[in-house]
Write an enzyme that holds these catalytic residues in place. Structure first.
Site, PDB file in Angstrom:
ATOM      1  N   ASP A 123      27.749  17.792  25.570  1.00 52.15           N
ATOM      2  CA  ASP A 123      27.420  18.505  26.764  1.00 52.15           C
ATOM      3  C   ASP A 123      26.124  18.613  27.281  1.00 52.15           C
ATOM      4  O   ASP A 123      25.753  18.284  28.406  1.00 52.15           O
ATOM      5  CB  ASP A 123      28.206  20.115  26.756  1.00 52.15           C
ATOM      6  CG  ASP A 123      29.584  19.835  26.588  1.00 52.15           C
ATOM      7  OD1 ASP A 123      30.288  18.812  27.281  1.00 52.15           O
ATOM      8  OD2 ASP A 123      29.996  20.774  25.876  1.00 52.15           O
ATOM      9  N   GLY A 124      25.160  18.747  26.221  1.00 52.44           N
ATOM     10  CA  GLY A 124      23.832  18.794  26.390  1.00 52.44           C
ATOM     11  C   GLY A 124      23.250  17.668  26.932  1.00 52.44           C
ATOM     12  O   GLY A 124      22.496  17.740  27.781  1.00 52.44           O
ATOM     13  N   LYS A 125      23.577  16.333  26.363  1.00 50.30           N
ATOM     14  CA  LYS A 125      23.222  15.088  26.807  1.00 50.30           C
ATOM     15  C   LYS A 125      23.675  14.867  28.367  1.00 50.30           C
ATOM     16  O   LYS A 125      23.269  14.374  29.145  1.00 50.30           O
ATOM     17  CB  LYS A 125      23.943  14.116  25.888  1.00 50.30           C
ATOM     18  CG  LYS A 125      23.112  12.693  26.093  1.00 50.30           C
ATOM     19  CD  LYS A 125      23.897  11.840  25.146  1.00 50.30           C
ATOM     20  CE  LYS A 125      23.364  11.835  23.664  1.00 50.30           C
ATOM     21  NZ  LYS A 125      23.790  10.695  22.786  1.00 50.30           N
ATOM     22  N   ARG A 139      15.265   9.235  26.906  1.00 51.21           N
ATOM     23  CA  ARG A 139      16.456   9.132  27.735  1.00 51.21           C
ATOM     24  C   ARG A 139      16.070   8.913  29.205  1.00 51.21           C
ATOM     25  O   ARG A 139      16.814   8.207  29.805  1.00 51.21           O
ATOM     26  CB  ARG A 139      17.256  10.320  27.453  1.00 51.21           C
ATOM     27  CG  ARG A 139      18.853  10.144  28.065  1.00 51.21           C
ATOM     28  CD  ARG A 139      19.769  10.784  27.363  1.00 51.21           C
ATOM     29  NE  ARG A 139      20.191  10.716  26.016  1.00 51.21           N
ATOM     30  CZ  ARG A 139      19.558  11.556  25.085  1.00 51.21           C
ATOM     31  NH1 ARG A 139      18.875  12.617  25.374  1.00 51.21           N
ATOM     32  NH2 ARG A 139      19.976  11.405  23.729  1.00 51.21           N
ATOM     33  N   ASP A 198      14.742  17.532  19.171  1.00 52.12           N
ATOM     34  CA  ASP A 198      13.587  18.114  20.105  1.00 52.12           C
ATOM     35  C   ASP A 198      12.768  19.223  19.406  1.00 52.12           C
ATOM     36  O   ASP A 198      11.280  19.144  19.563  1.00 52.12           O
ATOM     37  CB  ASP A 198      14.312  18.554  21.290  1.00 52.12           C
ATOM     38  CG  ASP A 198      14.648  17.491  22.049  1.00 52.12           C
ATOM     39  OD1 ASP A 198      13.970  16.541  22.096  1.00 52.12           O
ATOM     40  OD2 ASP A 198      15.664  18.001  22.860  1.00 52.12           O
ATOM     41  N   ASP A 243      22.473   4.986  22.891  1.00 50.72           N
ATOM     42  CA  ASP A 243      22.396   4.996  21.258  1.00 50.72           C
ATOM     43  C   ASP A 243      20.943   5.627  21.261  1.00 50.72           C
ATOM     44  O   ASP A 243      20.120   4.643  21.790  1.00 50.72           O
ATOM     45  CB  ASP A 243      22.711   3.899  20.547  1.00 50.72           C
ATOM     46  CG  ASP A 243      22.940   4.231  18.948  1.00 50.72           C
ATOM     47  OD1 ASP A 243      23.307   5.199  18.724  1.00 50.72           O
ATOM     48  OD2 ASP A 243      22.077   3.571  18.190  1.00 50.72           O
ATOM     49  N   SER A 244      20.672   6.555  20.717  1.00 49.27           N
ATOM     50  CA  SER A 244      19.235   7.219  20.590  1.00 49.27           C
ATOM     51  C   SER A 244      18.854   7.882  19.245  1.00 49.27           C
ATOM     52  O   SER A 244      19.939   8.025  18.676  1.00 49.27           O
ATOM     53  CB  SER A 244      19.112   8.137  21.688  1.00 49.27           C
ATOM     54  OG  SER A 244      19.868   9.130  21.733  1.00 49.27           O
TER      55      SER A 244
END
Length: 203
Positions: free
Chosen positions: A11-13, A182, A156, A70-71
């Site tokens: 959800d944060g993404k 991102r 983060d 993909d990170s």
């Protein structure tokens, strides 16, 4: 309006993604919102390979345009670990508070440039005709000496950005989106989608 699925359940993404992609004439839905829960094996050795695996798998299931990312974080002092294993590092269900503290402990003897690190994000877009496009974004920084900040998610709170003298978790969301890996990859992909929709016949 074009339907686009983003292959994530985070959800944060999704909040970040929606903010950056606003302005496109699309209905952007997560896998959760689309009622999808495929078992995707991310066995690629690069961010590009994993992003493509996710996007192509969901596109073949739905026949829709699918975005996937993909990170991860590459920490030079740890031989660029966790890299593509960032989400699964120390176990997928391990809280990021634990992961972040582990990294701080691993880097406790690193000084100056030894603490260099970067966030990497690759966005893949799989179109129903089989075409796949990728875009990459990175942000350079350092591993902080302590956890700081309550914005953002994941790593983060330990990623220090020297230009801002704080971690990416200390930044306001709009600031972070401007400089983040991102954000950069998504803005590049936004141009790809905009061109695609503008050039689509009969639309």
């Amino acid at each position: 309006m074009h339907k686009v699925i983003f292959a994530t359940t985070n959800d944060g993404k999704m909040k970040e993604i929606r903010e950056i992609l606003k302005g496109l004439d699309i209905e952007l839905v997560s896998m959760k919102e689309a009622g999808l829960n495929p078992d995707i094996v991310e066995d690629g050795s690069t961010f590009e390979e994993n992003a493509i695996i996710k996007a192509r798998t969901v596109m073949e299931l739905t026949g829709e345009i699918v975005l996937a990312d993909d990170s991860g974080i590459e920490i030079d002092y740890m031989d660029k670990a966790p890299g593509v294993y960032s989400a699964r590092f120390l176990g997928e269900d391990t809280p990021y508070t634990v992961k972040n503290q582990y990294i701080l402990d691993q880097c406790k003897n690193a000084v100056g440039e030894e603490r260099s690190a970067r966030f990497v994000c690759v966005i893949a877009c799989a179109f129903p005709d089989g075409e796949v496009v990728t875009r990459r974004g990175t942000i350079e920084g350092y591993i902080a000496h302590e956890i700081s900040g309550s914005n953002g998610f994941g790593y983060d709170p330990i990623f220090y950005v020297p230009e801002y003298h704080c971690t990416t978790a200390d930044l306001q969301p709009e600031q972070k989106n401007q400089i983040s890996h991102r954000g950069k990859a998504l803005r590049a992909m936004k141009e790809v989608l905009s061109c695609h929709f503008n050039n689509s016949p009969g639309e």
